[in-house]
Scaffold this motif. Sequence first.
Motif, mmCIF file in Angstrom:
data_model
loop_
_atom_site.group_PDB
_atom_site.id
_atom_site.type_symbol
_atom_site.label_atom_id
_atom_site.label_comp_id
_atom_site.label_asym_id
_atom_site.label_seq_id
_atom_site.Cartn_x
_atom_site.Cartn_y
_atom_site.Cartn_z
ATOM 1 N N ILE A 1 0.817 -1.206 0.000
ATOM 2 C CA ILE A 1 0.000 0.000 0.000
ATOM 3 C C ILE A 1 0.859 1.269 0.000
ATOM 4 C CG2 ILE A 1 -0.262 0.537 2.458
ATOM 5 C CD1 ILE A 1 -3.248 0.799 1.995
ATOM 6 N N ILE A 2 2.160 1.140 0.287
ATOM 7 C CA ILE A 2 3.041 2.314 0.331
ATOM 8 C C ILE A 2 3.062 3.071 -0.996
ATOM 9 C CG2 ILE A 2 5.449 3.038 0.543
ATOM 10 C CD1 ILE A 2 5.780 0.971 2.747
ATOM 11 N N PRO A 3 3.255 2.386 -2.156
ATOM 12 C CA PRO A 3 3.222 3.148 -3.422
ATOM 13 C C PRO A 3 1.884 3.843 -3.649
ATOM 14 C CG PRO A 3 4.179 0.972 -3.756
ATOM 15 C CD PRO A 3 3.596 0.981 -2.384
ATOM 16 N N ARG A 4 0.775 3.209 -3.257
ATOM 17 C CA ARG A 4 -0.535 3.827 -3.423
ATOM 18 C C ARG A 4 -0.676 5.063 -2.543
ATOM 19 N NH1 ARG A 4 -5.303 -0.347 -2.860
ATOM 20 N NH2 ARG A 4 -6.394 1.608 -3.325
ATOM 21 N N MET A 5 -0.122 4.997 -1.338
ATOM 22 C CA MET A 5 -0.192 6.148 -0.442
ATOM 23 C C MET A 5 0.649 7.308 -0.973
ATOM 24 S SD MET A 5 -2.350 5.595 1.848
ATOM 25 C CE MET A 5 -1.981 7.120 2.691
ATOM 26 N N LYS A 6 1.812 6.998 -1.531
ATOM 27 C CA LYS A 6 2.644 8.050 -2.127
ATOM 28 C C LYS A 6 1.906 8.748 -3.264
ATOM 29 C CE LYS A 6 7.227 6.167 -1.075
ATOM 30 N NZ LYS A 6 8.492 5.627 -1.665
ATOM 31 N N ALA A 7 1.263 7.924 -4.104
ATOM 32 C CA ALA A 7 0.512 8.500 -5.219
ATOM 33 C C ALA A 7 -0.674 9.321 -4.713
ATOM 34 C CB ALA A 7 0.028 7.386 -6.144
ATOM 35 N N ALA A 8 -1.325 8.841 -3.628
ATOM 36 C CA ALA A 8 -2.472 9.563 -3.077
ATOM 37 C C ALA A 8 -2.047 10.911 -2.493
ATOM 38 C CB ALA A 8 -3.156 8.712 -2.009
ATOM 39 N N VAL A 9 -0.913 10.935 -1.786
ATOM 40 C CA VAL A 9 -0.414 12.192 -1.218
ATOM 41 C C VAL A 9 -0.063 13.180 -2.321
ATOM 42 C CG1 VAL A 9 1.482 13.218 0.087
ATOM 43 C CG2 VAL A 9 0.371 11.155 0.937
ATOM 44 N N GLY B 1 -5.342 26.776 -5.276
ATOM 45 C CA GLY B 1 -4.579 27.887 -4.722
ATOM 46 C C GLY B 1 -4.058 27.639 -3.326
ATOM 47 N N MET B 2 -4.033 26.361 -2.889
ATOM 48 C CA MET B 2 -3.538 26.011 -1.543
ATOM 49 C C MET B 2 -2.248 25.207 -1.683
ATOM 50 S SD MET B 2 -7.117 24.790 0.213
ATOM 51 C CE MET B 2 -6.218 24.239 1.673
ATOM 52 N N TYR B 3 -1.289 25.530 -0.820
ATOM 53 C CA TYR B 3 -0.040 24.775 -0.803
ATOM 54 C C TYR B 3 0.028 23.970 0.488
ATOM 55 C CZ TYR B 3 4.875 23.557 -0.527
ATOM 56 O OH TYR B 3 6.042 22.870 -0.405
ATOM 57 N N LEU B 4 0.018 22.649 0.369
ATOM 58 C CA LEU B 4 0.100 21.766 1.540
ATOM 59 C C LEU B 4 1.545 21.331 1.707
ATOM 60 C CD1 LEU B 4 -3.097 19.554 0.994
ATOM 61 C CD2 LEU B 4 -2.841 21.614 2.381
ATOM 62 N N TRP C 1 4.615 19.200 6.446
ATOM 63 C CA TRP C 1 4.148 19.108 7.837
ATOM 64 C C TRP C 1 2.721 19.643 8.006
ATOM 65 C CZ3 TRP C 1 8.332 21.955 6.117
ATOM 66 C CH2 TRP C 1 8.118 23.326 5.967
ATOM 67 N N SER C 2 2.007 19.831 6.923
ATOM 68 C CA SER C 2 0.653 20.359 7.006
ATOM 69 C C SER C 2 -0.311 19.329 7.603
ATOM 70 C CB SER C 2 0.165 20.761 5.622
ATOM 71 O OG SER C 2 -1.193 21.158 5.662
ATOM 72 N N PRO C 3 -1.052 19.656 8.679
ATOM 73 C CA PRO C 3 -2.017 18.710 9.266
ATOM 74 C C PRO C 3 -3.109 18.305 8.288
ATOM 75 C CG PRO C 3 -1.589 20.552 10.759
ATOM 76 C CD PRO C 3 -0.973 20.906 9.447
ATOM 77 N N MET C 4 -3.529 19.219 7.431
ATOM 78 C CA MET C 4 -4.586 18.909 6.464
ATOM 79 C C MET C 4 -4.134 17.806 5.504
ATOM 80 S SD MET C 4 -6.634 21.462 3.875
ATOM 81 C CE MET C 4 -7.179 22.472 5.271
ATOM 82 N N LEU C 5 -2.862 17.834 5.112
ATOM 83 C CA LEU C 5 -2.338 16.817 4.204
ATOM 84 C C LEU C 5 -2.426 15.435 4.849
ATOM 85 C CD1 LEU C 5 -0.830 15.938 1.629
ATOM 86 C CD2 LEU C 5 1.305 16.481 2.806
ATOM 87 N N TYR C 6 -2.009 15.337 6.115
ATOM 88 C CA TYR C 6 -2.018 14.043 6.785
ATOM 89 C C TYR C 6 -3.436 13.588 7.113
ATOM 90 C CZ TYR C 6 3.010 14.383 7.136
ATOM 91 O OH TYR C 6 4.338 14.462 6.825
ATOM 92 N N PHE C 7 -4.331 14.539 7.386
ATOM 93 C CA PHE C 7 -5.726 14.172 7.642
ATOM 94 C C PHE C 7 -6.350 13.552 6.394
ATOM 95 C CE2 PHE C 7 -10.251 15.337 7.543
ATOM 96 C CZ PHE C 7 -10.686 14.635 8.671
ATOM 97 N N LYS C 8 -6.124 14.167 5.248
ATOM 98 C CA LYS C 8 -6.650 13.615 3.999
ATOM 99 C C LYS C 8 -5.992 12.278 3.678
ATOM 100 C CE LYS C 8 -7.805 18.085 1.889
ATOM 101 N NZ LYS C 8 -9.235 17.797 1.649
ATOM 102 N N ALA C 9 -4.685 12.149 3.966
ATOM 103 C CA ALA C 9 -3.997 10.890 3.706
ATOM 104 C C ALA C 9 -4.535 9.768 4.597
ATOM 105 C CB ALA C 9 -2.496 11.067 3.934
ATOM 106 N N ILE C 10 -4.882 10.097 5.845
ATOM 107 C CA ILE C 10 -5.459 9.098 6.749
ATOM 108 C C ILE C 10 -6.807 8.615 6.227
ATOM 109 C CG2 ILE C 10 -6.452 8.770 9.053
ATOM 110 C CD1 ILE C 10 -4.224 10.582 10.121
ATOM 111 N N LEU C 11 -7.600 9.539 5.688
ATOM 112 C CA LEU C 11 -8.891 9.144 5.117
ATOM 113 C C LEU C 11 -8.700 8.198 3.937
ATOM 114 C CD1 LEU C 11 -10.832 12.548 5.198
ATOM 115 C CD2 LEU C 11 -11.010 10.627 6.791
ATOM 116 N N VAL C 12 -7.691 8.473 3.106
ATOM 117 C CA VAL C 12 -7.398 7.585 1.979
ATOM 118 C C VAL C 12 -6.940 6.220 2.474
ATOM 119 C CG1 VAL C 12 -5.892 7.237 -0.024
ATOM 120 C CG2 VAL C 12 -6.853 9.493 0.433
#
Length: 217
Positions: A127-135, A146-149, A152-163
């Motif tokens: 699942i690691i390659p899939r997670m890299k692609a998802a991030v 217009g957003m830069y994640l 260390w952005s919490p929003m990036l990791y929150f969305k990655a956890i959902l994936v």
Amino acid sequence: MNPSLKFLLVFIISLEISIKNSLTTNILLILAALIFLLWQRIKIKDILLLIAVPFIAAFTIFATLYWFQTQPDHQYAWILSSRVYVYVLTIACVAKTTTATELARSLEQNLHLPSKFAYGVLAALNIIPRMKAAVKQIRTAAMMRGMYLSFWSPMLYFKAILVAISAADNLAQGMESHGYVEGRARSAIIKIPLTSKDWCLFILILFLVNVSLFCFK
């Protein structure tokens, strides 16, 4: 050699050289590992990386024990610093000749580890390659709005956890649809043999290492 025995051999050797001090044994193990890696036709670039990357840790240990001690002990400094290379190179020998899938299957079949452990490890690795692609996809989508994640952005990791949660559910459903039932005996499509030749080689290498440990300083 059988993947499980290779893993146990490296683990036992690492444990023994941590208990018994022998600079000669460490040097012999380093040379043997380098020869084995060259025999396996590893790239010279990878060999140089295996030598260069641990150098910082090895040099730090050596400098601490040799230059920053009230009573410097160069023998002990060389022993501890050389252990770093023994650990790195012996693990590289296993990684070069064994894939994660082979090791997981061998641990399940030969060491009788629970199948959920083996399948869990394989699922995590796959699942690691899939997670890299998802991030990467999440960051690209955010930049289009217009957003830069940042990293260390919490929003990036929150969305990655959902994936990851969604992927875990899909994986569980896929395993159940293929007949996986926890605790039930399963047949092996690809069998990992454990032969008498593997045991003889395992015992021989371990014997030679122990002889060197107790005969040389």
